[in-house]
Design a protein around this motif. Structure first.
Motif, PDB file in Angstrom:
ATOM      1  N   GLN A  11       0.763  -1.284   0.066  1.00 33.28           N
ATOM      2  CA  GLN A  11       0.372   0.215  -0.228  1.00 33.28           C
ATOM      3  C   GLN A  11       1.004   1.059  -0.452  1.00 33.28           C
ATOM      4  N   ALA A  12       0.125   2.530  -0.476  1.00 35.14           N
ATOM      5  CA  ALA A  12       1.076   3.838  -0.120  1.00 35.14           C
ATOM      6  C   ALA A  12       1.670   4.132   1.037  1.00 35.14           C
ATOM      7  N   GLY A  13       2.885   4.372   0.921  1.00 34.76           N
ATOM      8  CA  GLY A  13       3.399   5.111   2.309  1.00 34.76           C
ATOM      9  C   GLY A  13       4.249   3.408   2.857  1.00 34.76           C
ATOM     10  N   GLY A  14       4.325   2.161   1.969  1.00 34.27           N
ATOM     11  CA  GLY A  14       5.041   1.082   2.609  1.00 34.27           C
ATOM     12  C   GLY A  14       6.194   0.976   1.907  1.00 34.27           C
ATOM     13  N   SER A  15       7.135   0.178   1.910  1.00 37.26           N
ATOM     14  CA  SER A  15       7.910  -0.567   2.128  1.00 37.26           C
ATOM     15  C   SER A  15       8.649  -1.825   1.314  1.00 37.26           C
ATOM     16  N   LEU A  16       9.665  -1.630   0.477  1.00 39.17           N
ATOM     17  CA  LEU A  16      10.134  -2.680   0.064  1.00 39.17           C
ATOM     18  C   LEU A  16      11.135  -2.488  -0.225  1.00 39.17           C
ATOM     19  N   ARG A  17      11.909  -3.912  -0.537  1.00 36.74           N
ATOM     20  CA  ARG A  17      13.827  -3.812  -0.340  1.00 36.74           C
ATOM     21  C   ARG A  17      13.729  -4.589  -1.922  1.00 36.74           C
ATOM     22  N   LEU A  18      15.006  -3.902  -2.491  1.00 40.10           N
ATOM     23  CA  LEU A  18      14.341  -5.254  -4.094  1.00 40.10           C
ATOM     24  C   LEU A  18      16.197  -5.745  -3.402  1.00 40.10           C
ATOM     25  N   SER A  19      16.176  -6.739  -3.876  1.00 45.02           N
ATOM     26  CA  SER A  19      17.703  -7.110  -4.339  1.00 45.02           C
ATOM     27  C   SER A  19      18.160  -7.654  -5.711  1.00 45.02           C
ATOM     28  N   CYS A  20      20.163  -7.083  -6.060  1.00 41.11           N
ATOM     29  CA  CYS A  20      20.150  -8.204  -7.728  1.00 41.11           C
ATOM     30  C   CYS A  20      21.467  -8.304  -7.097  1.00 41.11           C
ATOM     31  N   ALA A  21      21.007  -9.689  -7.502  1.00 38.42           N
ATOM     32  CA  ALA A  21      22.372 -10.494  -7.482  1.00 38.42           C
ATOM     33  C   ALA A  21      22.970 -11.097  -8.976  1.00 38.42           C
ATOM     34  N   TYR A  22      24.465 -10.458  -8.446  1.00 39.86           N
ATOM     35  CA  TYR A  22      25.067  -9.962  -9.754  1.00 39.86           C
ATOM     36  C   TYR A  22      26.329 -10.922 -10.192  1.00 39.86           C
ATOM     37  N   SER A  23      26.770 -11.960 -11.312  1.00 31.32           N
ATOM     38  CA  SER A  23      27.692 -12.256 -11.012  1.00 31.32           C
ATOM     39  C   SER A  23      28.521 -12.715 -12.464  1.00 31.32           C
ATOM     40  N   GLY A  24      29.635 -13.068 -12.409  1.00 26.98           N
ATOM     41  CA  GLY A  24      30.531 -12.374 -13.692  1.00 26.98           C
ATOM     42  C   GLY A  24      31.230 -11.676 -13.878  1.00 26.98           C
ATOM     43  N   PHE A  25      31.244 -10.593 -12.952  1.00 24.15           N
ATOM     44  CA  PHE A  25      32.374  -9.251 -13.374  1.00 24.15           C
ATOM     45  C   PHE A  25      32.393  -8.468 -12.002  1.00 24.15           C
ATOM     46  N   SER A  26      33.255  -7.914 -11.627  1.00 25.42           N
ATOM     47  CA  SER A  26      33.636  -7.038 -10.934  1.00 25.42           C
ATOM     48  C   SER A  26      33.011  -5.950 -10.530  1.00 25.42           C
ATOM     49  N   SER A  55       8.404   5.149   2.200  1.00 21.03           N
ATOM     50  CA  SER A  55       7.078   5.812   0.925  1.00 21.03           C
ATOM     51  C   SER A  55       6.368   5.902  -0.263  1.00 21.03           C
ATOM     52  N   LEU A  56       6.212   4.487  -0.493  1.00 17.38           N
ATOM     53  CA  LEU A  56       6.346   4.328  -2.026  1.00 17.38           C
ATOM     54  C   LEU A  56       4.663   4.865  -1.864  1.00 17.38           C
ATOM     55  N   LYS A  57       4.306   5.165  -3.569  1.00 20.74           N
ATOM     56  CA  LYS A  57       3.571   6.001  -4.159  1.00 20.74           C
ATOM     57  C   LYS A  57       2.715   5.231  -4.711  1.00 20.74           C
ATOM     58  N   PRO A  58       1.727   5.576  -5.749  1.00 17.25           N
ATOM     59  CA  PRO A  58       1.660   4.782  -6.830  1.00 17.25           C
ATOM     60  C   PRO A  58       2.128   5.167  -8.139  1.00 17.25           C
ATOM     61  N   GLU A  59       2.616   6.387  -8.007  1.00 15.10           N
ATOM     62  CA  GLU A  59       3.677   6.032  -8.892  1.00 15.10           C
ATOM     63  C   GLU A  59       4.893   5.302  -9.082  1.00 15.10           C
ATOM     64  N   ASP A  60       5.405   4.660  -8.466  1.00 14.92           N
ATOM     65  CA  ASP A  60       6.119   3.910  -8.506  1.00 14.92           C
ATOM     66  C   ASP A  60       6.101   2.567  -8.776  1.00 14.92           C
ATOM     67  N   THR A  61       4.628   2.376  -8.548  1.00 15.75           N
ATOM     68  CA  THR A  61       4.218   1.091  -9.829  1.00 15.75           C
ATOM     69  C   THR A  61       4.783   0.797 -10.851  1.00 15.75           C
ATOM     70  N   ALA A  62       5.905  -0.586 -11.360  1.00 16.83           N
ATOM     71  CA  ALA A  62       6.851  -0.266 -12.190  1.00 16.83           C
ATOM     72  C   ALA A  62       7.683  -1.788 -12.594  1.00 16.83           C
ATOM     73  N   VAL A  63       8.095  -1.909 -13.641  1.00 15.28           N
ATOM     74  CA  VAL A  63       9.043  -3.493 -13.318  1.00 15.28           C
ATOM     75  C   VAL A  63      10.137  -2.253 -12.710  1.00 15.28           C
ATOM     76  N   TYR A  64      10.642  -3.619 -12.723  1.00 14.89           N
ATOM     77  CA  TYR A  64      11.713  -2.331 -11.949  1.00 14.89           C
ATOM     78  C   TYR A  64      13.361  -3.817 -12.709  1.00 14.89           C
ATOM     79  N   TYR A  65      13.986  -3.532 -12.750  1.00 13.77           N
ATOM     80  CA  TYR A  65      15.299  -3.546 -13.394  1.00 13.77           C
ATOM     81  C   TYR A  65      16.778  -3.045 -13.061  1.00 13.77           C
ATOM     82  N   CYS A  66      17.516  -4.229 -12.688  1.00 17.80           N
ATOM     83  CA  CYS A  66      18.834  -3.924 -12.131  1.00 17.80           C
ATOM     84  C   CYS A  66      19.868  -4.439 -13.365  1.00 17.80           C
ATOM     85  N   ALA A  67      20.758  -3.476 -13.411  1.00 18.75           N
ATOM     86  CA  ALA A  67      21.956  -3.563 -14.648  1.00 18.75           C
ATOM     87  C   ALA A  67      23.275  -2.988 -14.337  1.00 18.75           C
ATOM     88  N   ALA A  68      23.806  -3.670 -15.182  1.00 17.33           N
ATOM     89  CA  ALA A  68      25.757  -3.439 -15.098  1.00 17.33           C
ATOM     90  C   ALA A  68      26.309  -2.323 -16.344  1.00 17.33           C
TER      91      ALA A  68
END
Length: 123
Positions: A12-27, A84-97
């Motif tokens: 819900q709006a106002g809530g929190s999440l923690r995303l993780s990005c596990a990486y390998s193959g590079f420093s 403090s998440l907002k409805p406009e934060d709704t999306a698919v989140y990607y990590c990249a290097a």
């Protein structure tokens, strides 16, 4: 090279999440890792990045003060703590290097991409 994002979910709006990005193959020492998001019908946008080379982080204006990027080098993982998440934060989140090892949230600067993790924020 592999990157795998996880940790998405529905909150819900106002809530929190923690995303993780596990990486390998590079420093992390000579790369920049960034978080991006893509909402339905919109272009992919940069959210945040962290660069070991420049020893710094960067946030887009839309998330500054609410999101924090960090690394656990022992676990080869980059986190995106979202508060403090907002409805406009709704999306698919990607990590990249990026081999450029510079501060940038421009998608074209990134060479390797993980699959996305979906974040839904309800009002």
């Amino acid at each position: 090279v592999q990157l795998q994002a996880s940790g998405g979910g529905s909150v819900q709006a106002g809530g929190s999440l923690r995303l993780s990005c596990a990486y390998s193959g590079f420093s992390f020492d000579d790369h920049t890792i960034g978080w991006f998001r893509q909402a339905p019908g919109k272009e992919r946008e940069g959210v945040s990045c962290i660069s070991a080379g420049e020893r710094s982080t960067y946030y887009s204006d839309s998330v500054k003060g609410r999101f924090t990027i960090s690394t656990d080098n022992a676990k080869n993982t980059v986190y995106l703590q979202m508060h403090s998440l907002k409805p406009e934060d709704t999306a698919v989140y990607y990590c990249a290097a990026s081999r450029l090892s510079i501060i940038s949230i421009t998608t074209l600067d990134y060479n390797y991409w993980g699959q996305g993790t979906e974040v839904t924020v309800s009002s």
